[in-house]
Design a protein around this motif. Structure first.
Motif, PDB file in Angstrom:
ATOM      1  N   GLN A  29       1.806  16.012 -12.746  1.00  0.00           N
ATOM      2  CA  GLN A  29       0.724  16.313 -13.179  1.00  0.00           C
ATOM      3  C   GLN A  29       1.113  18.658 -12.462  1.00  0.00           C
ATOM      4  O   GLN A  29       0.824  19.032 -12.918  1.00  0.00           O
ATOM      5  N   GLY A  30       1.658  18.849 -11.241  1.00  0.00           N
ATOM      6  CA  GLY A  30       1.591  20.159 -11.019  1.00  0.00           C
ATOM      7  C   GLY A  30       0.465  20.384 -10.041  1.00  0.00           C
ATOM      8  O   GLY A  30       1.079  21.783 -10.539  1.00  0.00           O
ATOM      9  N   LYS A  31      -0.723  19.984 -10.020  1.00  0.00           N
ATOM     10  CA  LYS A  31      -1.915  21.024 -10.181  1.00  0.00           C
ATOM     11  C   LYS A  31      -2.185  20.175  -8.447  1.00  0.00           C
ATOM     12  O   LYS A  31      -2.831  20.998  -7.848  1.00  0.00           O
ATOM     13  N   LEU A  32      -1.043  19.746  -7.915  1.00  0.00           N
ATOM     14  CA  LEU A  32      -1.489  19.458  -5.737  1.00  0.00           C
ATOM     15  C   LEU A  32      -0.377  19.986  -5.818  1.00  0.00           C
ATOM     16  O   LEU A  32       0.435  19.380  -6.340  1.00  0.00           O
ATOM     17  N   SER A  33      -0.652  20.690  -4.325  1.00  0.00           N
ATOM     18  CA  SER A  33       0.907  20.672  -3.195  1.00  0.00           C
ATOM     19  C   SER A  33       1.433  19.904  -2.825  1.00  0.00           C
ATOM     20  O   SER A  33       0.172  18.938  -2.500  1.00  0.00           O
ATOM     21  N   ILE A  34       2.689  19.423  -2.461  1.00  0.00           N
ATOM     22  CA  ILE A  34       2.751  18.464  -1.716  1.00  0.00           C
ATOM     23  C   ILE A  34       1.888  17.581  -0.845  1.00  0.00           C
ATOM     24  O   ILE A  34       1.457  16.958   0.262  1.00  0.00           O
ATOM     25  N   ALA A  35       1.419  19.015   0.574  1.00  0.00           N
ATOM     26  CA  ALA A  35       0.542  18.529   1.339  1.00  0.00           C
ATOM     27  C   ALA A  35      -0.901  18.281   1.110  1.00  0.00           C
ATOM     28  O   ALA A  35      -1.553  16.596   1.524  1.00  0.00           O
ATOM     29  N   GLU A  36      -1.338  18.472  -0.555  1.00  0.00           N
ATOM     30  CA  GLU A  36      -2.562  18.185  -1.062  1.00  0.00           C
ATOM     31  C   GLU A  36      -2.244  16.742  -1.425  1.00  0.00           C
ATOM     32  O   GLU A  36      -3.168  16.020  -1.383  1.00  0.00           O
ATOM     33  N   ILE A  37      -1.374  16.591  -2.158  1.00  0.00           N
ATOM     34  CA  ILE A  37      -0.711  14.977  -2.420  1.00  0.00           C
ATOM     35  C   ILE A  37      -0.918  14.215  -1.638  1.00  0.00           C
ATOM     36  O   ILE A  37      -1.693  13.143  -1.350  1.00  0.00           O
ATOM     37  N   ALA A  38      -0.481  14.173   0.545  1.00  0.00           N
ATOM     38  CA  ALA A  38      -0.519  13.723   0.995  1.00  0.00           C
ATOM     39  C   ALA A  38      -1.914  13.556   1.131  1.00  0.00           C
ATOM     40  O   ALA A  38      -2.413  11.814   1.746  1.00  0.00           O
ATOM     41  N   HIS A  39      -2.495  14.549   1.747  1.00  0.00           N
ATOM     42  CA  HIS A  39      -4.236  14.057   2.159  1.00  0.00           C
ATOM     43  C   HIS A  39      -4.536  13.463   1.075  1.00  0.00           C
ATOM     44  O   HIS A  39      -5.416  12.001   1.642  1.00  0.00           O
ATOM     45  N   SER A  40      -4.899  13.822  -0.113  1.00  0.00           N
ATOM     46  CA  SER A  40      -5.555  12.666  -1.077  1.00  0.00           C
ATOM     47  C   SER A  40      -4.775  11.610  -0.824  1.00  0.00           C
ATOM     48  O   SER A  40      -5.959  10.116  -0.878  1.00  0.00           O
ATOM     49  N   VAL A  57       0.909  -1.431   0.110  1.00  0.00           N
ATOM     50  CA  VAL A  57      -0.136   0.096  -0.721  1.00  0.00           C
ATOM     51  C   VAL A  57       0.464   0.784  -0.392  1.00  0.00           C
ATOM     52  O   VAL A  57       0.968   1.964  -0.684  1.00  0.00           O
ATOM     53  N   ILE A  58       2.201   1.282   1.037  1.00  0.00           N
ATOM     54  CA  ILE A  58       2.914   2.374   0.732  1.00  0.00           C
ATOM     55  C   ILE A  58       3.742   2.509  -0.797  1.00  0.00           C
ATOM     56  O   ILE A  58       3.073   3.644  -1.433  1.00  0.00           O
ATOM     57  N   GLN A  59       3.836   1.167  -0.834  1.00  0.00           N
ATOM     58  CA  GLN A  59       4.202   1.354  -2.160  1.00  0.00           C
ATOM     59  C   GLN A  59       3.409   1.852  -3.275  1.00  0.00           C
ATOM     60  O   GLN A  59       4.022   3.124  -4.562  1.00  0.00           O
ATOM     61  N   CYS A  60       2.292   1.963  -3.581  1.00  0.00           N
ATOM     62  CA  CYS A  60       1.370   2.148  -4.083  1.00  0.00           C
ATOM     63  C   CYS A  60       0.832   3.654  -4.063  1.00  0.00           C
ATOM     64  O   CYS A  60       0.952   4.504  -5.055  1.00  0.00           O
ATOM     65  N   ARG A  61       0.841   4.472  -2.547  1.00  0.00           N
ATOM     66  CA  ARG A  61       1.111   5.592  -2.527  1.00  0.00           C
ATOM     67  C   ARG A  61       2.272   6.536  -3.292  1.00  0.00           C
ATOM     68  O   ARG A  61       1.895   7.715  -3.508  1.00  0.00           O
ATOM     69  N   ILE A  62       3.394   5.736  -3.040  1.00  0.00           N
ATOM     70  CA  ILE A  62       4.687   6.350  -3.340  1.00  0.00           C
ATOM     71  C   ILE A  62       4.596   6.797  -5.152  1.00  0.00           C
ATOM     72  O   ILE A  62       4.706   7.967  -5.160  1.00  0.00           O
ATOM     73  N   THR A 105      -1.558  10.785   6.716  1.00  0.00           N
ATOM     74  CA  THR A 105      -1.459  11.275   8.162  1.00  0.00           C
ATOM     75  C   THR A 105      -1.135  13.652   8.371  1.00  0.00           C
ATOM     76  O   THR A 105      -2.058  14.305   8.441  1.00  0.00           O
ATOM     77  N   HIS A 106      -0.491  12.696   7.629  1.00  0.00           N
ATOM     78  CA  HIS A 106       0.160  14.639   7.561  1.00  0.00           C
ATOM     79  C   HIS A 106       1.531  14.926   6.049  1.00  0.00           C
ATOM     80  O   HIS A 106       2.508  13.558   5.728  1.00  0.00           O
ATOM     81  N   GLN A 107       2.164  15.736   6.014  1.00  0.00           N
ATOM     82  CA  GLN A 107       3.280  15.528   4.842  1.00  0.00           C
ATOM     83  C   GLN A 107       4.181  15.333   5.070  1.00  0.00           C
ATOM     84  O   GLN A 107       4.831  14.526   4.562  1.00  0.00           O
ATOM     85  N   SER A 108       4.619  15.418   6.953  1.00  0.00           N
ATOM     86  CA  SER A 108       5.579  14.806   6.802  1.00  0.00           C
ATOM     87  C   SER A 108       5.981  13.269   7.078  1.00  0.00           C
ATOM     88  O   SER A 108       6.622  12.275   6.617  1.00  0.00           O
ATOM     89  N   HIS A 109       4.462  12.504   6.899  1.00  0.00           N
ATOM     90  CA  HIS A 109       4.522  10.821   6.984  1.00  0.00           C
ATOM     91  C   HIS A 109       5.191  10.997   5.560  1.00  0.00           C
ATOM     92  O   HIS A 109       5.536   9.766   5.576  1.00  0.00           O
ATOM     93  N   LEU A 110       3.855  10.797   4.749  1.00  0.00           N
ATOM     94  CA  LEU A 110       4.797  11.564   3.146  1.00  0.00           C
ATOM     95  C   LEU A 110       6.197  11.258   2.758  1.00  0.00           C
ATOM     96  O   LEU A 110       6.786  10.973   1.917  1.00  0.00           O
ATOM     97  N   ASN A 111       6.583  12.563   3.785  1.00  0.00           N
ATOM     98  CA  ASN A 111       7.512  13.055   3.016  1.00  0.00           C
ATOM     99  C   ASN A 111       9.011  11.694   3.442  1.00  0.00           C
ATOM    100  O   ASN A 111      10.033  11.239   3.068  1.00  0.00           O
ATOM    101  N   TYR A 112       8.210  10.747   4.970  1.00  0.00           N
ATOM    102  CA  TYR A 112       9.042  10.158   5.358  1.00  0.00           C
ATOM    103  C   TYR A 112       9.206   9.072   4.806  1.00  0.00           C
ATOM    104  O   TYR A 112      10.562   8.495   3.896  1.00  0.00           O
ATOM    105  N   HIS A 113       7.976   8.271   3.711  1.00  0.00           N
ATOM    106  CA  HIS A 113       7.941   6.979   3.056  1.00  0.00           C
ATOM    107  C   HIS A 113       8.278   7.345   1.526  1.00  0.00           C
ATOM    108  O   HIS A 113       8.706   6.644   1.048  1.00  0.00           O
ATOM    109  N   PHE A 114       8.262   8.725   1.507  1.00  0.00           N
ATOM    110  CA  PHE A 114       8.995   9.178  -0.578  1.00  0.00           C
ATOM    111  C   PHE A 114      10.357   9.119   0.031  1.00  0.00           C
ATOM    112  O   PHE A 114      10.700   8.510  -0.687  1.00  0.00           O
TER     113      PHE A 114
END
Length: 298
Positions: free
Chosen positions: A259-270, A245-250, A274-283
């Motif tokens: 695509q450049g349509k969403l901010s990093i925070a918006e991508i994390a939420h979508s 699941v994490i790999q699919c999300r990354i 749980t928060h942008q730093s969570h995405l940053n960590y796994h990314f």
């Protein structure tokens, strides 16, 4: 509790009295059905001891319970909603216990594991087979076979052994088709989930990356216990369900970043982080750079 500490029960004859307070209303204990055993019960509210059996079991409900059966299977608890036609597959040697709070009426079909192997031999299929511990689906065919065998017992075995054998062959063929995993040497399966089941689970994951996916939820799609599902999923994909699941999300995050349509925070939420730093960590763990650095490199 280890298997050695659980009560070992052979699903034949008097040993079943160790599991239930009431004797069977009907059983084939006095009739040889070639490794197939049928018991028909009506039990009061009761809590079973933890036990395991060398036979496979199909618990076939034919009465709706007002409250769910609370079952423990291999150390994990499940709530099973019993109604006419629902079936619980309990695999041989798996530790299980259960309790229910209202009168419970059900059939129990048990059979020796070699019956499945024999069915494979009869169909010239030599791959090993493993029965799946399915959680409470509705199965009209198994329900009908159970009712037919009860009618056969009540008739005094009017149909004879050949009639029972025909029901037994139909049951084994149905279990092999819908409730088992065979160790095929195929690129899409490595002693894991069937192609169809794996595709169902993967499609669900991709369609719900924004949600809080749980192991129990994915296992329910595959109709098996979470622990068993997790093992087969990893054998099929090389990753645990969580890692997949994490790999699919990354992978999806990389597409959205390009695509450049969403901010990093918006991508994390979508994508259910749980928060942008969570995405940053796994990314960073997966890609080797932060989402921001990845975006600049594109």
């Amino acid at each position: 509790m280890a298997t050695s500490e659980a009560l070992k029960i052979h699903l034949t004859g008097e040993e079943l009295s160790k599991l239930y307070p009431n004797k069977a209303l009907l059983s084939n204990d006095s009739t040889d059905w070639g490794g197939l055993y049928l018991h028909y019960y009506r039990q009061p509210p009761f809590e079973m001891v933890e036990h395991f059996c060398p036979q496979h079991r199909l618990v076939i409900h034919n009465r709706t319970l007002q409250s769910p059966i609370v079952e423990t299977f291999e150390g994990k608890k499940y709530l099973n909603l019993a109604s006419p036609g629902t079936v619980r597959v309990l695999t041989a040697n798996a530790r299980t216990s259960a309790y229910w709070e209202s009168e419970h009426q059900f059939m129990m079909l048990a059979f020796e594991p070699e019956l499945l192997t024999r069915q494979l031999t009869d169909t010239t299929e030599s791959n090993p087979v493993e029965l799946l511990p399915i959680i409470n689906p509705s199965d009209p065919l198994i329900y009908h076979i159970g009712l037919t065998l009860i009618a056969e017992l009540k008739s005094g075995s009017m149909g004879g052994r050949l009639y029972v054998d025909a029901m037994k062959i139909a049951l084994m063929a149905h279990l092999l088709r819908h409730y088992s995993v065979r160790n095929y040497a195929l690129s899409s399966i490595t002693n894991g989930l069937s192609r169809h089941t794996l595709r169902q689970v993967v499609d669900y994951i991709h369609d719900h990356l924004d949600q809080n996916l749980s192991l129990e939820m994915l296992a329910k799609i595959a109709h098996m216990s979470p622990s068993y599902f997790s093992r087969l999923f990893k054998q099929s994909t090389g990753l645990s369900p969580h890692q997949y699941v994490i790999q699919c999300r990354i992978d999806r995050a990389k597409q959205l970043l390009r695509q450049g349509k969403l901010s990093i925070a918006e991508i994390a939420h979508s994508l259910g982080f749980t928060h942008q730093s969570h995405l940053n960590y796994h990314f960073k763990r997966s890609v080797g750079s932060s989402p921001k650095a990845f975006l600049k490199s594109q």
